[in-house]
Design a protein around this motif. Structure first.
Motif, PDB file in Angstrom:
ATOM      1  N   GLU A 127     -11.486 -76.428  17.270  1.00 42.75           N
ATOM      2  CA  GLU A 127     -12.592 -76.130  16.512  1.00 42.75           C
ATOM      3  C   GLU A 127     -13.605 -77.393  16.559  1.00 42.75           C
ATOM      4  N   LEU A 128     -14.813 -76.937  16.458  1.00 44.69           N
ATOM      5  CA  LEU A 128     -15.844 -78.505  16.473  1.00 44.69           C
ATOM      6  C   LEU A 128     -16.646 -78.285  15.197  1.00 44.69           C
ATOM      7  N   GLU A 129     -16.811 -79.496  14.660  1.00 44.45           N
ATOM      8  CA  GLU A 129     -18.319 -79.899  13.936  1.00 44.45           C
ATOM      9  C   GLU A 129     -19.460 -80.201  14.815  1.00 44.45           C
ATOM     10  N   ASP A 130     -20.483 -80.646  14.211  1.00 39.21           N
ATOM     11  CA  ASP A 130     -21.568 -81.312  14.943  1.00 39.21           C
ATOM     12  C   ASP A 130     -21.066 -82.775  15.120  1.00 39.21           C
ATOM     13  N   GLY A 131     -21.315 -83.141  16.405  1.00 40.20           N
ATOM     14  CA  GLY A 131     -21.114 -84.634  16.757  1.00 40.20           C
ATOM     15  C   GLY A 131     -20.852 -84.640  18.248  1.00 40.20           C
ATOM     16  N   SER A 132     -20.122 -85.772  18.674  1.00 41.19           N
ATOM     17  CA  SER A 132     -19.929 -86.248  20.114  1.00 41.19           C
ATOM     18  C   SER A 132     -18.463 -86.055  20.390  1.00 41.19           C
ATOM     19  N   TRP A 133     -18.351 -85.392  21.610  1.00 44.36           N
ATOM     20  CA  TRP A 133     -16.746 -84.902  21.883  1.00 44.36           C
ATOM     21  C   TRP A 133     -16.965 -85.028  23.461  1.00 44.36           C
ATOM     22  N   GLN A 134     -15.431 -85.397  23.603  1.00 44.52           N
ATOM     23  CA  GLN A 134     -15.016 -85.527  25.056  1.00 44.52           C
ATOM     24  C   GLN A 134     -14.219 -84.282  25.210  1.00 44.52           C
ATOM     25  N   ILE A 135     -14.646 -83.155  26.009  1.00 42.29           N
ATOM     26  CA  ILE A 135     -13.702 -82.018  26.238  1.00 42.29           C
ATOM     27  C   ILE A 135     -13.389 -81.763  27.567  1.00 42.29           C
ATOM     28  N   GLY A 136     -12.277 -82.309  28.072  1.00 46.95           N
ATOM     29  CA  GLY A 136     -11.791 -82.509  29.313  1.00 46.95           C
ATOM     30  C   GLY A 136     -12.700 -83.771  30.072  1.00 46.95           C
ATOM     31  N   ASN A 137     -13.502 -83.322  31.123  1.00 51.23           N
ATOM     32  CA  ASN A 137     -14.324 -84.284  31.836  1.00 51.23           C
ATOM     33  C   ASN A 137     -15.611 -84.213  31.009  1.00 51.23           C
ATOM     34  N   PHE A 138     -15.899 -83.485  30.240  1.00 47.49           N
ATOM     35  CA  PHE A 138     -17.076 -83.323  29.821  1.00 47.49           C
ATOM     36  C   PHE A 138     -17.626 -84.157  28.228  1.00 47.49           C
ATOM     37  N   ALA A 139     -18.575 -84.889  28.529  1.00 52.81           N
ATOM     38  CA  ALA A 139     -19.156 -85.561  27.308  1.00 52.81           C
ATOM     39  C   ALA A 139     -20.009 -84.826  26.581  1.00 52.81           C
ATOM     40  N   ILE A 140     -19.880 -84.021  25.564  1.00 49.47           N
ATOM     41  CA  ILE A 140     -20.922 -83.199  25.204  1.00 49.47           C
ATOM     42  C   ILE A 140     -21.077 -83.864  23.754  1.00 49.47           C
ATOM     43  N   GLU A 141     -22.477 -83.298  23.402  1.00 52.35           N
ATOM     44  CA  GLU A 141     -22.999 -83.480  21.953  1.00 52.35           C
ATOM     45  C   GLU A 141     -23.213 -82.046  21.230  1.00 52.35           C
ATOM     46  N   THR A 142     -22.625 -81.865  20.225  1.00 52.69           N
ATOM     47  CA  THR A 142     -22.819 -80.525  19.706  1.00 52.69           C
ATOM     48  C   THR A 142     -23.934 -80.864  18.211  1.00 52.69           C
ATOM     49  N   ILE A 143     -24.728 -79.716  18.217  1.00 55.41           N
ATOM     50  CA  ILE A 143     -25.899 -79.930  17.198  1.00 55.41           C
ATOM     51  C   ILE A 143     -25.692 -78.736  16.402  1.00 55.41           C
TER      52      ILE A 143
END
Ligand SMILES: [Zn+2]
Length: 302
Positions: A127-143
């Motif tokens: 589960e994710l909140e908003d923020g910066s995350w490393q999911i596997g190879n993917f550096a994502i930002e959630t908004i």
């Protein structure tokens, strides 16, 4: 459904009635949303197989069945790490919550338990909140983009924003008449937030990828403003108050929406309430319970 490239070899989306994003990074691939049912997901998997593209992750923007209905089928075929926003995750795991809340908390009638309101349960691994995350190879930002769904998250990756249903394409706005919102005030705050995001372009859940998506976001803001003004003016015609049921009927008729089934009518009732609560938050109208009815009034002296 067309498979379209946004960034060569890295970012794509399946363009259809409900868009599905796809990110690729070396031997990993992430889908963003899963379409409405298993037949949609079958087409997605077939195309990825033809293109020899991997699928290892699934990100779900929000718990509406047109965005997650194909997820259970995907999980039955592939080992995908599935991530979703907090709270939306509860609905994804127990999808009966949607017909339940639309029905005002009563146990939903059987006709409400259809694939448009209730998808197959989804396993959520993270589960994710908003923020910066490393999911596997993917550096994502959630908004965090609430207003259409309680805890919807947009996903920003490599300069491209997948916006979920935080805004609609212009065509979809006109088609919907009254767009589905849970809170118009929050939806408009999310739209202002979208305008401030630094990125190279965005994909909405319904519509097309645009570099100049801010024009479309502004069209959404203008559209909601128009609906808010209409509701306010309609309430001003009756200083003694208009019932919730009446304003729902007036607004549905004015915008000529199709609501001949209970499930459709419940969705529009929620949307109408979202405009009423926004007017309340903006101190443009008042509300009270009068003679056992929920009544809305223009401000005194209008
Ligand atoms: Zn949605």
């Amino acid at each position: 459904m067309e498979f379209q490239t946004i960034k060569e070899g890295r970012i794509f989306y399946f363009h259809g009635p409900v868009n599905i994003g796809y990110l690729r990074n070396h031997n990993e691939g992430m889908l963003i949303d899963a379409g409405i049912d298993s037949s949609t997901m079958k087409k997605v998997l077939k195309r990825l197989r033809e293109e020899e593209l991997p699928i290892t992750h699934l990100f779900i923007t929000h718990a509406h069945s047109d965005h997650y209905g194909g997820a259970a089928f995907l999980q039955s075929k592939k080992d995908v790490q599935t991530v979703a926003p907090v709270l939306e995750s509860a609905i994804l795991q127990y999808p009966v919550i949607e017909p339940l809340y639309l029905f005002g908390g009563n146990d939903p009638l059987p006709e409400l338990r259809n694939k448009f309101l209730e998808g197959t349960p989804v396993r959520i691994d993270q589960e994710l909140e908003d923020g910066s995350w490393q999911i596997g190879n993917f550096a994502i930002e959630t908004i965090l983009l609430p207003g259409h769904s309680y805890h919807q998250l947009g996903l920003l990756y490599d300069g491209i924003l997948f916006a979920g249903d935080s805004y609609f394409g212009k065509e979809q706005l006109d088609k919907h008449g009254i767009p589905y919102l849970t809170d118009t005030q929050l939806a408009m705050e999310s739209l202002h937030k979208l305008k401030g995001i630094t990125c190279e372009g965005a994909v909405p859940g319904h519509g097309v990828f645009e570099q100049e998506f801010r024009h479309t976001v502004q069209a959404n803001l203008d559209y909601h403003d128009g609906l808010l003004d209409w509701v306010e003016e309609e309430l001003q015609k009756k200083p003694n108050g208009t019932t919730h049921e009446e304003i729902t009927a007036l607004m549905c008729a004015h915008y000529q929406v199709r609501a001949d089934q209970l499930s459709q009518w419940l969705l529009f009732r929620t949307a109408v309430t979202a405009y009423l609560t926004a007017l309340l938050k903006q101190n443009r109208i008042t509300t009270e319970i009068k003679d056992y009815r929920w009544v809305f009034k223009p401000l005194k002296g209008v």
